[in-house]
Write a protein that holds these residues in place. Structure first.
Motif, PDB file in Angstrom:
ATOM      1  N   UNK A 265       0.841  -1.191   0.000  1.00  0.00           N
ATOM      2  CA  UNK A 265       0.000   0.000   0.000  1.00  0.00           C
ATOM      3  C   UNK A 265       0.875   1.240   0.000  1.00  0.00           C
ATOM      4  N   UNK A 266       0.364   2.330  -0.556  1.00  0.00           N
ATOM      5  CA  UNK A 266       1.129   3.581  -0.526  1.00  0.00           C
ATOM      6  C   UNK A 266       1.110   4.163   0.888  1.00  0.00           C
ATOM      7  N   UNK A 267       1.925   5.181   1.126  1.00  0.00           N
ATOM      8  CA  UNK A 267       1.880   5.856   2.426  1.00  0.00           C
ATOM      9  C   UNK A 267       0.483   6.430   2.674  1.00  0.00           C
ATOM     10  N   UNK A 268       0.151   6.563   3.947  1.00  0.00           N
ATOM     11  CA  UNK A 268      -1.136   7.164   4.303  1.00  0.00           C
ATOM     12  C   UNK A 268      -1.074   8.672   4.096  1.00  0.00           C
ATOM     13  N   UNK A 269      -2.095   9.202   3.454  1.00  0.00           N
ATOM     14  CA  UNK A 269      -2.169  10.638   3.185  1.00  0.00           C
ATOM     15  C   UNK A 269      -2.845  11.327   4.361  1.00  0.00           C
ATOM     16  N   UNK A 270      -2.212  12.396   4.844  1.00  0.00           N
ATOM     17  CA  UNK A 270      -2.830  13.270   5.840  1.00  0.00           C
ATOM     18  C   UNK A 270      -3.086  14.604   5.150  1.00  0.00           C
ATOM     19  N   UNK A 271      -4.170  15.232   5.484  1.00  0.00           N
ATOM     20  CA  UNK A 271      -4.610  16.416   4.760  1.00  0.00           C
ATOM     21  C   UNK A 271      -3.771  17.656   5.027  1.00  0.00           C
ATOM     22  N   UNK A 272      -3.376  17.855   6.291  1.00  0.00           N
ATOM     23  CA  UNK A 272      -2.643  19.065   6.667  1.00  0.00           C
ATOM     24  C   UNK A 272      -1.381  18.704   7.423  1.00  0.00           C
ATOM     25  N   UNK A 273      -0.508  19.685   7.560  1.00  0.00           N
ATOM     26  CA  UNK A 273       0.711  19.457   8.337  1.00  0.00           C
ATOM     27  C   UNK A 273       0.386  19.220   9.811  1.00  0.00           C
ATOM     28  N   UNK A 274      -0.655  19.868  10.309  1.00  0.00           N
ATOM     29  CA  UNK A 274      -1.091  19.614  11.685  1.00  0.00           C
ATOM     30  C   UNK A 274      -1.518  18.166  11.855  1.00  0.00           C
ATOM     31  N   UNK A 275      -2.231  17.631  10.858  1.00  0.00           N
ATOM     32  CA  UNK A 275      -2.613  16.220  10.888  1.00  0.00           C
ATOM     33  C   UNK A 275      -1.380  15.325  10.834  1.00  0.00           C
ATOM     34  N   UNK A 276      -0.369  15.748  10.072  1.00  0.00           N
ATOM     35  CA  UNK A 276       0.874  14.980   9.982  1.00  0.00           C
ATOM     36  C   UNK A 276       1.534  14.888  11.355  1.00  0.00           C
ATOM     37  N   UNK A 277       1.648  16.016  12.032  1.00  0.00           N
ATOM     38  CA  UNK A 277       2.268  16.025  13.356  1.00  0.00           C
ATOM     39  C   UNK A 277       1.497  15.098  14.293  1.00  0.00           C
ATOM     40  N   UNK A 278       0.176  15.233  14.321  1.00  0.00           N
ATOM     41  CA  UNK A 278      -0.643  14.386  15.204  1.00  0.00           C
ATOM     42  C   UNK A 278      -0.494  12.911  14.850  1.00  0.00           C
ATOM     43  N   UNK A 279      -0.482  12.584  13.559  1.00  0.00           N
ATOM     44  CA  UNK A 279      -0.374  11.188  13.126  1.00  0.00           C
ATOM     45  C   UNK A 279       0.964  10.580  13.537  1.00  0.00           C
ATOM     46  N   UNK A 280       2.053  11.293  13.276  1.00  0.00           N
ATOM     47  CA  UNK A 280       3.380  10.748  13.591  1.00  0.00           C
ATOM     48  C   UNK A 280       3.571  10.634  15.108  1.00  0.00           C
TER      49      UNK A 280
END
Length: 151
Positions: free
Chosen positions: A108-123
């Motif tokens: 599967x490809x990497x999971x897409x997060x919509x915003x950089x804030x979402x990226x920070x929360x996800x990681x």
């Protein structure tokens, strides 16, 4: 060969040597993005390993923990900069790599997060996660999640 940012340091003596010694760690800042990793054993990431991770060829950390790869949308300016500067390919080419993975049933490809804030929360909330955000966004993020890229 001198790094492209060497001209920034016009100091003489010991201070100049110290700054030149730490200058490689400033590459992400100069490129406007920084790597986030939620894996305590990964103190730094080899540039080649980062390419393998984002091509979805390396799926586990050296500790054996699965790697959870996050990315921003294809047209996001930080995504475009990260892919061109760090992975050294065009975003369209990377999309084709991920499409072949899916259609061949190999991953599967990497999971897409919509915003950089979402990226920070996800990681930060996903053990074994990796992602990237604007350098300006790292204020307030604990250093334990920030990684240097070793070339």
């Amino acid at each position: 060969m001198m790094p492209k940012f060497a001209g920034l340091f016009r100091f003489n003596g010991l201070l100049g040597l110290i700054l030149m010694a730490i200058a490689p760690s400033l590459l992400a800042k100069e490129s406007s993005w920084v790597l986030l990793v939620n894996q305590p054993d990964a103190k730094s990431i080899l540039a080649d390993d980062l390419v393998q991770i984002y091509m979805m060829r390396q799926r586990v950390w050296p500790s054996g923990e699965p790697i959870h790869v996050f990315r921003l949308p294809s047209r996001h300016p930080i995504h475009i900069t990260f892919v061109k500067d760090q992975l050294d390919i065009e975003t369209e080419e990377l999309e084709r790599v991920w499409s072949r993975l899916v259609f061949s049933g190999r991953g599967n490809p990497p999971r897409v997060v919509t915003t950089e804030g979402d990226m920070v929360r996800a990681v930060l909330s996903t053990p074994g996660a990796i992602g990237y955000v604007s350098y300006d966004l790292v204020r307030g993020i604990p250093d334990i999640y920030l990684r240097d890229i070793v070339r």
